[in-house]
Design an enzyme around this catalytic site. Structure first.
Site, mmCIF file in Angstrom:
data_model
loop_
_atom_site.group_PDB
_atom_site.id
_atom_site.type_symbol
_atom_site.label_atom_id
_atom_site.label_comp_id
_atom_site.label_asym_id
_atom_site.label_seq_id
_atom_site.Cartn_x
_atom_site.Cartn_y
_atom_site.Cartn_z
ATOM 1 N N SER A 1 0.853 -1.189 0.000
ATOM 2 C CA SER A 1 0.000 0.000 0.000
ATOM 3 C C SER A 1 0.883 1.231 0.000
ATOM 4 C CB SER A 1 -0.909 -0.008 1.236
ATOM 5 O OG SER A 1 -1.712 1.149 1.269
ATOM 6 N N LYS B 1 -1.310 -1.061 -4.273
ATOM 7 C CA LYS B 1 -2.494 -0.312 -3.855
ATOM 8 C C LYS B 1 -2.129 1.157 -3.712
ATOM 9 C CE LYS B 1 -4.408 -0.504 0.461
ATOM 10 N NZ LYS B 1 -5.284 -1.004 1.549
ATOM 11 N N LYS C 1 -3.451 5.028 -2.645
ATOM 12 C CA LYS C 1 -4.438 5.854 -1.966
ATOM 13 C C LYS C 1 -4.871 6.975 -2.917
ATOM 14 C CE LYS C 1 -4.170 3.925 2.202
ATOM 15 N NZ LYS C 1 -5.312 3.364 2.934
ATOM 16 N N ASP D 1 -7.510 2.736 -3.218
ATOM 17 C CA ASP D 1 -8.161 2.794 -1.908
ATOM 18 C C ASP D 1 -8.570 4.232 -1.643
ATOM 19 O OD1 ASP D 1 -9.059 2.526 0.667
ATOM 20 O OD2 ASP D 1 -7.124 1.996 1.540
ATOM 21 N N GLU E 1 -11.356 0.226 -3.266
ATOM 22 C CA GLU E 1 -11.650 -0.096 -1.872
ATOM 23 C C GLU E 1 -12.352 1.071 -1.186
ATOM 24 O OE1 GLU E 1 -9.241 -1.716 2.093
ATOM 25 O OE2 GLU E 1 -8.138 -1.083 0.307
ATOM 26 N N ASP F 1 -14.176 -2.209 3.228
ATOM 27 C CA ASP F 1 -13.202 -2.236 4.315
ATOM 28 C C ASP F 1 -13.896 -1.745 5.575
ATOM 29 O OD1 ASP F 1 -11.056 -1.899 6.065
ATOM 30 O OD2 ASP F 1 -9.967 -0.497 4.814
ATOM 31 N N LYS G 1 -9.739 -7.310 8.199
ATOM 32 C CA LYS G 1 -8.762 -6.858 9.185
ATOM 33 C C LYS G 1 -9.232 -7.360 10.544
ATOM 34 C CE LYS G 1 -7.395 -2.650 6.707
ATOM 35 N NZ LYS G 1 -7.554 -1.174 6.641
ATOM 36 N N GLY H 1 -3.882 -4.326 6.187
ATOM 37 C CA GLY H 1 -2.865 -3.979 7.171
ATOM 38 C C GLY H 1 -3.176 -2.668 7.863
#
Length: 375
Positions: free
Chosen positions: A138, A164, A166, A191, A216, A241, A265, A293
């Site tokens: 990420s 991934k 952001k 994400d 996500e 998520d 998670k 994570g």
């Protein structure tokens, strides 16, 4: 035979990330958290880790609320009840509403202790089937596109199986397009951390041209209704998520068509036992899951590796190597990524040794609780 727990210690930790981690909410560099030690009468120690942040930007929980819940409510429940199996904890804690990260931190320590008492790995105790798990990485929001491309190239060369990124309004389609053009064959996902609304549907439809693995949590952190509407309007799979805090949430999201992928998670859903239940439901209904994570130390990372060894974790998780985050982790050996995989430890419990020197160096406070007077 009941699980032998003689003492519980809450060890407050402060560790500095190698690099600031930026999301649509803000930037993190110093990680304040708890390592939980569940110690039996023979001196064996099970380790858990709290994953709440110092501020309530991911969920309502914080480091301080975790401390309050653990010492004033959850540990007293453990003290006055007998456990036959770690799965008993989620039922024991059920009268305490939410506070899933506090619950998961204690439950994780008991799971580790239980596996050590049984002489088996945590992965085996959970039902894991893999000896290696594929990992992704990420990447936080970067200061420039060139810096982002360089960082992606670094991780691709290191063998990470999935990238991934952001994203947030104003930093999304153009950047993702640039990345896709530069890396046409990588497994790429975005994400959003709830940065969009349904008013952005037309904008988000542009993602469908980029062959993303998923987007996500694009919409509100507690929503499954609007996500269902958005999923009908885009072909890019939605992964939930923050909206998923229990098996019940997964069942409703699946029935509504709110997503096609689930991020699990342990801290967010209340522990490894609930994570297992979610995994089993998703396996039955052919829903891909992957392990998210929370900037964990090596202890929390070892828990994630054990969880990701379960068979329905078919997508690479956010389980990067220790060296990506920390100058010095608190476990030996540190978590290492080789060709995009990490090895699932097969020693008792989490299967890694604790670096006591590093653990003590990063410890700022210890609270101890005797468990000797169980009813």
């Amino acid at each position: 035979m009941s699980i032998d727990i003689a003492h519980i210690q809450l060890r407050r930790m402060s560790m500095r990330l190698k690099h600031p981690f930026a999301t649509s909410f803000g930037t993190i560099q110093d990680k304040d958290f708890f390592i939980i030690e569940a110690i039996d009468s023979a001196g064996r120690t099970g380790y858990g880790e709290s994953v709440a942040f110092s501020s309530p930007w991911y969920t309502e929980e914080t480091v301080e609320t975790n401390l309050h819940m653990m010492q004033d409510f959850l540990i007293p429940l453990l003290k006055t009840n007998t456990l036959e199996h770690p799965d008993d904890i989620s039922r024991l804690f059920a009268p305490i509403r939410r506070n899933n990260m506090a619950k998961a931190a204690l439950e994780g320590a008991v799971w580790d202790l239980y596996a050590k008492q049984k002489g088996i790995s945590l992965a085996a105790a959970l039902g894991g089937t893999r000896s290696h798990v594929a990992v992704g990485v990420s990447i936080g929001i970067q200061p420039s596109t060139n810096a982002l491309l360089a960082k992606i190239d670094q991780y691709v060369q290191a063998g990470y199986k999935r990238i991934k990124l952001k994203i947030k309004p104003g930093q999304d389609i153009e950047i993702l397009t640039t990345v896709r053009n530069a890396f046409p064959n990588i497994m790429l996902m975005a994400d959003a951390n709830s940065a969009y609304t349904l008013e952005d549907t037309h904008h988000l439809q542009q993602l469908d041209e980029l062959d993303l693995l998923m987007i996500e949590q694009p919409l509100a952190h507690d929503d499954i209704i609007d996500h269902a509407t958005l999923q009908t309007a885009i072909t890019t799979p939605i992964c939930l998520d923050e909206s998923i805090q229990s098996l019940t949430d997964v069942e409703k999201a699946h029935q509504l068509g709110s997503c096609r992928i689930i991020n699990v998670k342990s801290g967010r859903v209340g522990g490894l036992s609930e994570s297992k239940r979610i995994h089993d439901y998703c396996q039955k209904h052919h829903i891909p899951v992957w392990c998210g994570g929370m900037l964990e130390s090596g202890i929390g990372r070892a828990h994630n590796i054990a969880l990701a060894s379960l068979p329905q974790f078919t997508l690479p998780g956010d389980i990067s190597g220790s060296a990506r985050y920390w100058e010095k982790d608190i476990i030996n050996p540190e978590i290492v990524v080789q060709d995009g995989y990490v090895t699932v430890p097969d020693g008792p419990g989490i299967g890694v040794s604790i670096d006591e020197t590093a653990l003590n160096t990063y410890t700022t406070e210890i609270k101890s609780f005797s468990m000797d007077h169980k009813a």
